[in-house]
Design a protein around this motif. Structure first.
Motif, mmCIF file in Angstrom:
data_model
loop_
_atom_site.group_PDB
_atom_site.id
_atom_site.type_symbol
_atom_site.label_atom_id
_atom_site.label_comp_id
_atom_site.label_asym_id
_atom_site.label_seq_id
_atom_site.Cartn_x
_atom_site.Cartn_y
_atom_site.Cartn_z
ATOM 1 N N ARG A 186 -9.857 0.853 -4.169
ATOM 2 C CA ARG A 186 -8.402 0.951 -4.094
ATOM 3 C C ARG A 186 -7.905 2.020 -3.130
ATOM 4 O O ARG A 186 -6.831 1.879 -2.544
ATOM 5 N N ASP A 239 -0.184 -5.265 -5.593
ATOM 6 C CA ASP A 239 1.093 -5.966 -5.672
ATOM 7 C C ASP A 239 1.347 -6.732 -4.373
ATOM 8 O O ASP A 239 1.090 -6.222 -3.277
ATOM 9 N N TYR A 270 -3.303 3.816 -0.923
ATOM 10 C CA TYR A 270 -3.676 3.190 -2.197
ATOM 11 C C TYR A 270 -3.266 1.726 -2.171
ATOM 12 O O TYR A 270 -2.094 1.403 -1.947
ATOM 13 N N ARG A 271 -4.234 0.841 -2.374
ATOM 14 C CA ARG A 271 -3.960 -0.591 -2.443
ATOM 15 C C ARG A 271 -3.488 -0.923 -3.855
ATOM 16 O O ARG A 271 -4.269 -0.891 -4.814
ATOM 17 N N THR A 272 -2.204 -1.238 -4.012
ATOM 18 C CA THR A 272 -1.624 -1.425 -5.338
ATOM 19 C C THR A 272 -2.027 -2.742 -5.992
ATOM 20 O O THR A 272 -1.982 -2.875 -7.214
ATOM 21 N N CYS A 326 0.848 -1.196 0.000
ATOM 22 C CA CYS A 326 0.000 0.000 0.000
ATOM 23 C C CYS A 326 0.882 1.243 0.000
ATOM 24 O O CYS A 326 1.976 1.243 0.580
ATOM 25 N N ARG A 335 1.677 -10.250 -8.392
ATOM 26 C CA ARG A 335 0.369 -9.643 -8.219
ATOM 27 C C ARG A 335 -0.540 -10.535 -7.386
ATOM 28 O O ARG A 335 -0.493 -11.765 -7.473
#
Length: 453
Positions: free
Chosen positions: A31, A47, A43-45, A11, A62
Motif C-alpha cells: 500500500r 478507492d 498511500y494506495r487507498t 492515492c 472500491r
C-alpha cells in the motif's frame, strides 16, 4: 496521473502520511509505494475515484469490492465464503442494499436444500462479527449472469429484510414498543424478542426510536438503553422498572406566530464553524432528480412556496444578537431558478449549483433549480445543514412531491398539520438544557477534558 474524468485509484501523499501498518510489512509494501511522478511515498487507498472537470474529486467505490457501511469496512468475499460453507448453500453474493442511513448489508443465496434464513443468520453470527451479518436476504434459483458468464449485480432483485420468528408481546407496553420498533425499522412487525440491531437498526435509527418512545410515553429514556436492551421485551422491562422513578419528558409546546428564536445547539455549532470559515460550502446538502416529462413550472413554484410555509426554518436566516445566533424569518421567497445547460455542461452546472455557498445572515437557506437542455429536465435541491440533515432531506423531498401533485390537481395537499416548528424545538431545547442540567454537563466535560492540550 490520469486526466480529468478518467477513473483510477486514489492515492494520498504529504507530510501527514503514516509510515505504514504496524506489524504488517507485507501490507505496508503493497500500500505504501514510491511515486516517481511526485518523488515521494504515496498511500494506495484502494478507492476508485476520478477528477471532475470542475476540480472536485468524485469517489466511485472500491477497486477491491470492499464495502463500507456505517464506519465498518467489510470484505464481501469473506462473508460469502462463510455462507457457502453451510451445507445448504451452493452459491452466495453479498453487497449493499439501500442508500444513506437506510443502507443494509444484503445476501443473495442459492440453496441446494431448504433452510430457514434465520438459521443462516445464526450460522454467520456464530462465525463473524455482528456488522458482517446481512440484515436483508433473497433466495434465488440461480445467480444472474452476463452473456460472458460474469455475475450481473445489476440484475439482482431487491432483497427483503428478515424478521425472525419469535414470541408475541406479553403486555400492552411490549406491544407498543414492538410497534415503534417496526415503524422505525420499516418492517410490518417485530417480535418481542427481536434484536433491534440484528433487524437492521443502527445508531441513527436508535435516536429515532428513543424520540418516538419519548413522544408515546412522555418519559426520558437514555440512548444507551437501546444498546443495553435491544429488544422490545428488554426495553419494555427497562421502562416498567423505571416506574415512578422515570423522568417525565418536558413537553414541547407550540408558540404559534413566533418564528424568531435562539438557534438550536446544533445550529449554534454550525454557525460558529461558518464564522471561522465564511463562504464554505462544506455543509451544503444537495440532491438532483432526473424528471420524467416536462414539469409545470407554476405548480413547482407553488410547491416550493408551500414547503417553505410549512417548514418555516427553510426560509430562515441566522443572525447574531449580542454575540449569539438567532433564527429569524428571511422575508424573501425561495424562487425556482431555471437554467439552460448543454449535455456536456450539465454535471459541471449541477456541481457549481450544489457547491455555491449560502450566506447564513441573508438567507434563505434553501434553493431549488430546474436545469433544462440536457435530455430530461433535472431538479436540483440544495439546503444548508444548519436547517436540515440527511434524514430530514428525505422528508423535504417527499413533501415537495406531495405539494407539487396537489398543485397540479388544484387542491390542498394531504399533509398532516405540523404540531410544532423548528423554532419551537430550539426554544424548548434551550429551556431544557439550562440550570442544573447545563451545570452537570459542563462539569462532566471539564473533568473529561482536564489536562487536554
Amino acid at each position: 496521473p490520469l486526466p480529468p474524468g478518467v477513473p483510477g485509484e486514489l492515492c494520498i501523499a504529504g507530510p501527514a502520511l503514516a509510515c505504514g501498518y504496524v506489524g504488517d510489512p507485507q501490507a505496508t509494501a503493497e500500500r505504501f509505494v514510491f511515486s516517481e511522478w511526485l518523488g515521494e511515498r504515496v498511500y494506495r487507498t484502494g478507492d476508485r475515484a476520478r477528477l471532475r472537470g470542475d476540480g472536485e474529486l468524485e469517489l466511485l467505490g472500491r477497486l477491491d469490492g470492499q464495502l463500507k457501511l456505517r464506519g465498518y469496512r467489510i470484505e464481501p468475499g469473506e462473508v460469502e465464503a462463510v455462507l457457502v460453507s453451510h451445507p445448504a448453500v451452493s452459491a452466495a453474493v453479498v453487497g449493499l442494499s439501500g442508500e444513506g442511513a437506510g443502507a443494509r448489508l444484503a445476501a443473495w443465496v442459492v440453496l441446494r436444500e431448504a433452510v430457514a434464513i434465520e438459521a443462516l443468520r445464526e450460522w454467520l453470527a456464530a462465525r463473524l462479527p455482528g456488522y458482517m451479518v446481512p440484515g436483508a436476504w433473497q433466495v434465488l434459483e440461480r445467480l444472474p449472469r452476463t452473456p460472458n458468464g460474469k455475475l450481473d449485480r445489476g440484475a439482482l432483485p431487491a432483497p427483503a429484510a428478515v424478521v425472525p420468528a419469535g414470541r408475541g408481546p406479553a403486555t400492552a407496553l411490549e406491544g407498543l414498543v414492538c410497534e415503534l420498533f417496526a415503524g422505525v425499522l420499516g418492517l410490518a412487525s417485530v417480535p418481542a424478542d427481536g434484536d433491534f440491531f440484528a433487524l437492521g437498526g443502527h445508531s441513527l435509527l436508535a435516536v429515532q426510536l428513543v424520540s418516538r418512545l419519548r413522544d408515546a410515553l412522555e418519559v426520558e429514556l437514555p440512548l444507551r438503553a437501546v444498546f443495553e436492551s435491544p429488544t422490545p421485551a428488554g426495553l419494555a422491562a427497562v421502562l416498567a422498572a423505571q416506574g415512578q422513578a422515570a423522568v417525565p419528558a418536558e413537553r414541547l409546546l407550540p408558540r404559534h406566530g413566533d418564528q424568531e428564536a435562539p438557534a438550536s445547539l446544533m445550529q449554534q455549532r454550525l454557525w460558529f464553524l461558518d464564522q471561522l470559515e465564511p463562504g464554505s460550502a462544506v455543509y451544503n446538502l444537495a440532491v438532483a432528480l432526473r424528471l420524467s416529462g416536462e414539469p409545470d413550472v407554476a405548480a413547482l413554484q407553488a410547491a416550493v412556496d408551500g414547503l417553505v410555509a410549512r417548514q418555516a426554518v427553510l426560509g430562515s436566516r441566522i443572525v447574531a444578537r449580542d454575540g449569539e445566533p438567532w433564527q429569524l424569518p428571511c422575508g424573501r421567497p425561495v424562487r425556482l431558478e431555471e437554467r439552460l445547460v448543454t449535455a456536456d455542461g450539465l454535471e459541471a452546472a449541477l456541481s457549481g449549483y450544489a457547491s455555491a455557498p449560502f450566506d447564513l445572515a441573508a438567507g434563505p437557506l434553501l434553493r431549488v433549480g430546474l436545469f433544462r437542455g440536457a435530455g430530461s429536465p433535472v431538479l436540483a435541491v440544495v439546503v444548508h445543514h444548519i436547517v436540515a440533515d440527511g434524514w430530514s432531506l428525505g422528508i423535504l423531498l417527499a413533501e415537495l412531491g406531495a405539494l407539487y401533485g396537489a398543485a397540479l390537481r388544484g387542491e390542498p395537499a394531504e399533509l398532516a398539520p405540523l404540531p410544532v416548528s423548528y423554532a419551537d424545538y430550539a426554544r424548548w431545547q434551550r429551556d431544557w438544557l439550562a440550570g442544573e442540567r447545563l451545570a452537570a454537563q459542563l462539569d462532566y466535560w471539564r473533568s473529561q477534558l482536564a489536562g487536554a492540550p
